[in-house]
Write an enzyme that holds these catalytic residues in place. Structure first.
Site, PDB file in Angstrom:
ATOM      1  N   ASN A  21       1.424   8.762   4.709  1.00 12.65           N
ATOM      2  CA  ASN A  21       2.169   8.766   2.876  1.00 12.65           C
ATOM      3  C   ASN A  21       3.580   7.583   3.600  1.00 12.65           C
ATOM      4  OD1 ASN A  21       0.469   8.918   0.969  1.00 12.65           O
ATOM      5  ND2 ASN A  21       1.294  11.091   0.912  1.00 12.65           N
ATOM      6  N   GLU A  65      -5.124  16.897   2.456  1.00 13.07           N
ATOM      7  CA  GLU A  65      -3.552  17.387   2.096  1.00 13.07           C
ATOM      8  C   GLU A  65      -3.179  18.786   1.693  1.00 13.07           C
ATOM      9  OE1 GLU A  65      -2.266  13.649   0.921  1.00 13.07           O
ATOM     10  OE2 GLU A  65      -0.190  13.873   0.897  1.00 13.07           O
ATOM     11  N   ARG A 117      -2.048  15.208   6.214  1.00 14.99           N
ATOM     12  CA  ARG A 117      -2.340  14.382   5.879  1.00 14.99           C
ATOM     13  C   ARG A 117      -1.776  13.672   5.257  1.00 14.99           C
ATOM     14  NH1 ARG A 117      -8.809  12.907   2.550  1.00 14.99           N
ATOM     15  NH2 ARG A 117      -7.947  11.176   1.719  1.00 14.99           N
ATOM     16  N   HIS A 175       6.006   3.071  -3.136  1.00 16.03           N
ATOM     17  CA  HIS A 175       5.459   3.146  -4.709  1.00 16.03           C
ATOM     18  C   HIS A 175       6.914   3.062  -5.352  1.00 16.03           C
ATOM     19  CE1 HIS A 175       1.959   6.546  -3.222  1.00 16.03           C
ATOM     20  NE2 HIS A 175       1.713   5.003  -3.073  1.00 16.03           N
ATOM     21  N   LYS A 231      -7.303   7.072  10.824  1.00 17.15           N
ATOM     22  CA  LYS A 231      -7.568   8.079   9.343  1.00 17.15           C
ATOM     23  C   LYS A 231      -8.698   8.875   9.596  1.00 17.15           C
ATOM     24  CE  LYS A 231      -7.229   8.309   4.718  1.00 17.15           C
ATOM     25  NZ  LYS A 231      -7.266   7.170   3.290  1.00 17.15           N
ATOM     26  N   LYS A 239     -11.219  10.814  -1.173  1.00 14.65           N
ATOM     27  CA  LYS A 239     -10.191  10.558  -1.937  1.00 14.65           C
ATOM     28  C   LYS A 239     -10.532   9.165  -3.531  1.00 14.65           C
ATOM     29  CE  LYS A 239      -5.802  12.099  -0.640  1.00 14.65           C
ATOM     30  NZ  LYS A 239      -4.667  11.741  -0.917  1.00 14.65           N
ATOM     31  N   ARG A 288     -22.542  16.300 -11.229  1.00 16.29           N
ATOM     32  CA  ARG A 288     -22.232  16.623 -10.951  1.00 16.29           C
ATOM     33  C   ARG A 288     -22.295  15.943  -9.091  1.00 16.29           C
ATOM     34  NH1 ARG A 288     -24.788  20.130 -13.373  1.00 16.29           N
ATOM     35  NH2 ARG A 288     -23.558  20.908 -15.494  1.00 16.29           N
ATOM     36  N   HIS A 304       0.402  -3.430  -3.044  1.00 16.59           N
ATOM     37  CA  HIS A 304       0.647  -2.416  -2.225  1.00 16.59           C
ATOM     38  C   HIS A 304       0.965  -2.553  -0.840  1.00 16.59           C
ATOM     39  CE1 HIS A 304       0.191   1.763  -1.665  1.00 16.59           C
ATOM     40  NE2 HIS A 304      -0.861   1.976  -0.869  1.00 16.59           N
ATOM     41  N   GLU A 339      -1.265  -1.128   6.628  1.00 19.28           N
ATOM     42  CA  GLU A 339      -1.443  -0.222   6.613  1.00 19.28           C
ATOM     43  C   GLU A 339      -2.082  -0.341   7.743  1.00 19.28           C
ATOM     44  OE1 GLU A 339      -0.927   2.323   4.411  1.00 19.28           O
ATOM     45  OE2 GLU A 339      -1.041   1.050   2.301  1.00 19.28           O
ATOM     46  N   HIS A 362       5.348   4.961   1.892  1.00 20.36           N
ATOM     47  CA  HIS A 362       4.925   5.144   0.802  1.00 20.36           C
ATOM     48  C   HIS A 362       5.825   5.370  -0.246  1.00 20.36           C
ATOM     49  CE1 HIS A 362       1.281   3.680   2.736  1.00 20.36           C
ATOM     50  NE2 HIS A 362       0.729   4.092   1.960  1.00 20.36           N
TER      51      HIS A 362
END
Ligand code: NAD
Ligand code: ZN
Length: 376
Positions: free
Chosen positions: A253, A245, A249, A260, A235, A152, A130, A275, A194, A256
């Protein structure tokens, strides 16, 4: 550069998240001093290092020696390199290895690698017992400025990228800037997209600094450390304002949504598009689309494109090798990525360099006609 440079010369960015607060150290020689940095902050004396086959031969021994010297016992797992490693199969393997290494709640999983290794190992650290402690030793530029910060974690599903995972903040991030010397030029550039993104979101002065100093950033040394530190701080600021988010946040993107869609359109084939390259084209498109919506001047879009092109990044859909599907197929990918509500999309748009904002009411019809213009 000197691997023996004391870690005290490293730049520090603190991420103030209450009981989940942590430090990001950025500088040369941090793998050599990792044991001391970890032992002075964390109680546990056992670690499972997760890495990949490109990174292991270069840096695993140095990391293990440093841990050993600090009295930390480590096991290691070397996984295949590449996006396919972010799978259930490898997650199960990693969890078993962490348990075999008898990593207890105060011990740690150490991710030594790019974003693939960081995302997978962070997920394992978040679910074994956990949640055990987690140290990131990011080795790609993308991982140092983006994926290692913010908590993330996750793996891919056949339904899409990053769909299975947990939020699990690291306890420490050690970004050794020397290791970037062995990264391919193409991967370095992709990570740089980025870096430029943080300027375009809300730091116009940083973007202007990059326009003048990008060659020094690519060359290494203090300009590189500065660019990574500014990026990590940017960041961290966004993550602290909105850890899960719910709002701000989403600014991360920028570029993106289009990016994407292009990654999906090239079936995630890294020989055609990685990417950061998709993000580069996506950021130019986001600025052009903002100009088309009369939000920003077309001069800003031209300025963004000129800079990304100067560093050698692709900036146009036509820069992608091979044939792209038609505009309506790209639009389907966008609609899948974003929920369309009443014909409206959420997009990150801009009023100019460093003036990005979350727009919740972008008409899908405008996006499709824009895409048809750009990719007839
Ligand atoms: N968690 C987040 O917030 C977040 C944010 C952005 C991206 N990501 C994820 O990050 C991943 C992409 O990360 P990436 O670009 O680092 O890819 P990656 O981990 O695949 O690394 C790119 C390549 O560089 C190699 N490599 C890494 N460091 C090296 C070094 N120092 N020397 C030589 N080779 C080296 C790797 O083996 C790999 O082949 C994606 O899966 C993406 O979804 C996550
Ligand atoms: Zn990205």
């Amino acid at each position: 550069m000197n691997a023996m440079t004391p870690a005290s010369t490293a730049r520090k960015v603190h991420v103030p998240l209450g009981e989940r607060a942590y430090d990001i150290l950025i500088g040369p020689g941090l793998i050599a001093s990792a044991g001391g940095e970890i032992a002075s902050r964390l109680k546990g004396r056992k670690a499972a290092i997760i890495t990949d086959e490109n990174v292991a031969p270069r840096y695993l021994d140095a990391l293990k020696a440093s841990l050993d010297a600090a009295g930390i016992v480590s096991a290691d797992v070397v996984l295949p390199a590449g996006e396919k490693t972010k799978s259930f199969e490898h997650l199960i393997n990693v969890c078993d290895k962490v348990l075999e290494a008898r990593v207890e709640r105060n011990d740690y999983v150490i991710a030594l690698g790019g974003g693939v290794i960081g995302d997978l190992s962070g997920f394992a650290a978040g679910i074994v017992r956990r949640g055990v402690r987690f140290v990131q030793v990011p080795t790609s530029l993308l991982a140092q400025v983006d994926s290692s910060v913010g908590g993330k974690t996750g793996i891919n599903s056949r339904h899409g990228k990053n769909l299975i995972g947990v939020f699990h903040q690291p306890d420490l991030v050690l970004a050794d800037t020397d290791v970037l010397n062995s990264l391919s030029e193409r991967e370095f550039r992709a990570g740089y997209a980025e870096v430029a993104k943080y300027g375009l979101i809300d730091k116009p002065d940083f973007f202007a600094w990059l326009e003048n100093n990008w060659q020094a950033v690519f060359a290494g040394g203090s300009a590189r450390i500065e660019a990574i530190a500014v990026s990590c701080q940017a960041k961290a600021d966004v993550v602290v304002a909105d850890e899960r988010e719910n709002g701000r946040r989403a600014l991360l993107n920028l570029g993106h949504t289009f990016g994407h869609a292009l990654e999906a359109a090239t079936a995630y084939d890294s020989s055609r598009l990685v990417h950061g390259e998709g993000v580069s084209i996506g950021m130019v498109l986001a600025h052009e689309f903002s100009a088309r919506m009369n939000l920003a001047s077309p001069d800003d879009a031209r300025r963004v494109e000129a800079h990304l092109k100067a560093v050698g990044l692709p900036t146009r859909m036509s820069d992608i090798p091979g044939i792209l599907p038609p505009a309506d197929v790209l639009m389907d990918a966008i609609a899948q990525d974003k929920k369309v509500k009443g014909g409206k999309l959420t997009f990150i748009l801009t009023r100019g360099i460093g003036q990005s904002f979350v727009a919740n009411d972008v008409p899908a019809s405008e996006v499709i006609s824009f895409l048809k213009e750009k990719h007839p």
